[in-house]
Design a protein around this motif. Structure first.
Motif, PDB file in Angstrom:
ATOM      1  N   THR A  77       0.841  -1.206   0.000  1.00  0.00           N
ATOM      2  CA  THR A  77       0.000   0.000   0.000  1.00  0.00           C
ATOM      3  C   THR A  77       0.867   1.244   0.000  1.00  0.00           C
ATOM      4  O   THR A  77       2.051   1.195   0.353  1.00  0.00           O
ATOM      5  CB  THR A  77      -0.903   0.014   1.252  1.00  0.00           C
ATOM      6  N   LYS A  78       0.231   2.380  -0.347  1.00  0.00           N
ATOM      7  CA  LYS A  78       0.937   3.661  -0.290  1.00  0.00           C
ATOM      8  C   LYS A  78       1.232   4.047   1.154  1.00  0.00           C
ATOM      9  O   LYS A  78       2.266   4.646   1.440  1.00  0.00           O
ATOM     10  CB  LYS A  78       0.086   4.766  -0.935  1.00  0.00           C
ATOM     11  N   GLU A  79       0.275   3.734   2.059  1.00  0.00           N
ATOM     12  CA  GLU A  79       0.434   4.108   3.478  1.00  0.00           C
ATOM     13  C   GLU A  79       1.568   3.337   4.168  1.00  0.00           C
ATOM     14  O   GLU A  79       2.227   3.861   5.052  1.00  0.00           O
ATOM     15  CB  GLU A  79      -0.875   3.853   4.257  1.00  0.00           C
ATOM     16  N   PRO A 117       4.231   1.068   2.503  1.00  0.00           N
ATOM     17  CA  PRO A 117       4.929   0.315   1.453  1.00  0.00           C
ATOM     18  C   PRO A 117       6.057  -0.535   2.042  1.00  0.00           C
ATOM     19  O   PRO A 117       6.816  -0.071   2.887  1.00  0.00           O
ATOM     20  CB  PRO A 117       5.470   1.396   0.534  1.00  0.00           C
TER      21      PRO A 117
END
Length: 160
Positions: free
Chosen positions: A39-41, A43
């Motif tokens: 995820t972006k949150e 990584p």
């Protein structure tokens, strides 16, 4: 909810509380595996999860970040170290108190033995003195008897 967003927010959701430390099994009994978040949150952040949970997103299965699990483990070890240190300190105090009591007991026994030995020595000295008096009396008696015998022999010799 997508799989990746689920992993990034599962630790703060209302699911079952994660066990302390590094988990070994999920609630379902399945062995735990480590996965990497994409995820972006979060990584490349690693997490623990069972294989069933990876296939069935809508079921409640164990989820725990690896770094949080390791921090739990470190905190548990620190707590155990504190308890061991406290127990060691208490043991040290207890041993020192016991040693002090034993030292007092040893000194008391030593004093009693010295008094007993002094009493025995005094009794022995008195016995030796008494024995000396008895032997002296006996010797005097023997000398007296010998003197009577010698005198009698001299008297008899003189008559002959």
């Amino acid at each position: 909810m997508s799989t990746m967003s689920y992993y990034s927010s599962a630790s703060s959701s209302g699911f079952r509380a994660s066990p302390l430390g590094v988990p070994s099994k999920c609630w379902c009994g399945e062995e735990i595996t480590t996965f990497t978040s994409k995820t972006k949150e979060n990584p490349y952040r690693r997490f623990y999860r069972c294989a069933i949970a990876m296939k069935r997103e809508n079921e409640e299965h164990l989820f725990k970040w690896v770094d949080e699990a390791l921090l739990d483990e470190i905190n548990m070890v620190n707590e155990k170290c504190k308890r061991v240190a406290e127990n060691l300190s208490a043991l040290r105090v207890n041993v020192m108190a016991n040693m002090e009591v034993q030292n007092k007991n040893i000194k008391q026994i030593e004093e009693e033995l010295i008094k007993k030995m002094e009493g025995e020595l005094l009794t022995m000295k008195e016995n030796v003195e008494e024995l000396g008096h008895v032997m002296a009396k006996s010797a005097l008696k023997t000398v007296g008897i010998a003197a009577v015998i010698v005198t009698s022999i001299v008297w008899l010799w003189g008559r002959v």
